[in-house]
Scaffold this active site. Structure first.
Site, PDB file in Angstrom:
ATOM      1  N   VAL A  75       0.807  -1.218   0.000  1.00 20.26           N
ATOM      2  CA  VAL A  75       0.000   0.000   0.000  1.00 20.26           C
ATOM      3  C   VAL A  75       0.844   1.275   0.000  1.00 20.26           C
ATOM      4  CG1 VAL A  75      -0.223   0.312   2.507  1.00 20.26           C
ATOM      5  CG2 VAL A  75      -2.142   0.916   1.002  1.00 20.26           C
ATOM      6  N   TYR A  76       2.150   1.166   0.255  1.00 20.19           N
ATOM      7  CA  TYR A  76       2.999   2.347   0.248  1.00 20.19           C
ATOM      8  C   TYR A  76       3.098   2.892  -1.175  1.00 20.19           C
ATOM      9  CZ  TYR A  76       4.571   0.896   4.933  1.00 20.19           C
ATOM     10  OH  TYR A  76       4.638   0.521   6.261  1.00 20.19           O
ATOM     11  N   THR A  77       2.431   4.002  -1.400  1.00 13.14           N
ATOM     12  CA  THR A  77       2.358   4.642  -2.722  1.00 13.14           C
ATOM     13  C   THR A  77       1.897   3.633  -3.768  1.00 13.14           C
ATOM     14  OG1 THR A  77       4.384   5.768  -1.960  1.00 13.14           O
ATOM     15  CG2 THR A  77       3.519   6.425  -4.080  1.00 13.14           C
TER      16      THR A  77
END
Length: 335
Positions: free
Chosen positions: A52-54
């Site tokens: 989900v990081y970027t």
């Protein structure tokens, strides 16, 4: 650099774990590369990311930067948070765990993960299906082990029970939100991890920047800082007047000692015998370099007492300190 066993496992990780949440967002590829190179030069062998990081960009950057040195790193990623609007593009269905693990491996350009975390604990989720699926991934060689992030103590115990029931290796590690302004994990989470042999790798040891001392009580935060950008999660949790006052008290102590507050706060987390490693989540190379001296910094008995005086063990810095992303379910009123 110090190396510690990850809980009861035989895996050894550096006392600092490089968190890459900013990669691809606040941190571009070139600066990310400088950070990874510096971490490796200082002996860091543990790196953490998440799908989900970027929306996968962090993983893609990490994958590119680890080419040719993959086996020198303990590589961890996470799944569970939404990656799209479709009903089966989040949480822990067998279908999504299998599909998203393949996506993660592709973005990271690797054949396996050392650790795959369940990123958060969803109320009402079928954990047995998740545990069985993670066991299948271990047997398939796609992951070496798994961990839990943001799980409460009793849910960690439930995960362990389900592993034993289904013949799945126990989780290797837990990643809680733990720092000297939020000591709530000391009540149930850390004792559960110690009892079941999970390593503990806390994130945000500097409370998303509050424990650097750069924020002054009663003053508007500077532009360009996380608080200055109005980061929603930070403003709902760490950014409280009581916490800013505590940070300034500790800042004065650290100035007298000749160390930086962020280093002191990180060393305080590492001084807990339950902790295997702590996540450093830098935005810049300079921020990463500030973490290194924390590894050898000793916290005295007098300093432990000072922190206890400022923040009661097992408590947060002030009442009402609960992350809205992780609501409480201890009281469900009848309709």
């Amino acid at each position: 650099m110090q190396y510690r066993r990850l809980g009861k496992s035989n895996l050894k990780v550096s006392a600092l774990c490089l968190g890459s949440m900013m990669f691809g967002d606040q941190t571009d590829f070139e600066e990310s590369g400088r950070i990874v190179a510096s971490a490796r030069e200082h002996g860091v062998n543990f790196i953490d990311t998440a799908d989900v990081y970027t929306k996968g960009k962090s993983e893609e950057i990490v994958g590119k930067l680890l080419r040719g040195q993959r086996h020198q790193w303990v590589l961890a990623s996470k799944l569970g948070n939404p990656m799209g609007d479709a009903p089966n593009e989040s949480h822990y269905s067998r279908s999504w765990i299998y599909r998203e693990t393949d996506n993660i491996l592709r973005r990271l350009d690797t054949d396996y993960l050392d650790i795959l975390y369940m990123h958060r604990d969803f109320q009402g989720e079928n954990l047995e299906e998740a545990v069985q699926s993670l066991g299948d991934l271990i047997r398939a060689g796609k992951i070496r082990g798994f961990g839990v992030s943001n799980f409460r103590g009793w849910r960690i115990a439930e995960i362990v029970r389900l592993c034993e029931k289904n013949g799945v290796p126990l989780p290797l590690v837990c990643q809680p939100y733990y720092n000297l302004l939020n000591r709530q994990p000391e009540v149930e989470i850390l004792p559960a991890c110690a009892s079941y042999g999970l390593g503990v790798v806390p994130y945000s040891p500097i409370a998303r920047g509050v424990l650097t001392g750069k924020y002054q009580p009663g003053q508007k935060p500077a532009e360009g800082t996380r608080a200055g950008r109005g980061d929603k999660r930070m403003m709902e949790t760490e950014f409280r007047e009581e916490s800013l006052v505590i940070a300034q008290t500790l800042q004065k102590h650290c100035e007298a000692r000749g160390v930086k507050l962020g280093q002191f706060a990180t060393a305080w987390v590492l001084a807990n015998s339950a902790v295997s490693s702590v996540i450093a989540g830098p935005r810049t190379l300079a921020q990463m370099e500030d973490y290194y001296d924390a590894v050898d910094l000793k916290i005295s008995a007098e300093e432990e007492a000072l922190v206890d005086e400022l923040v009661t063990p097992g408590h947060a810095s002030t009442h009402g300190y609960n992350d809205p992303n992780y609501p409480l379910f201890g009281r469900l009123a009848k309709g």
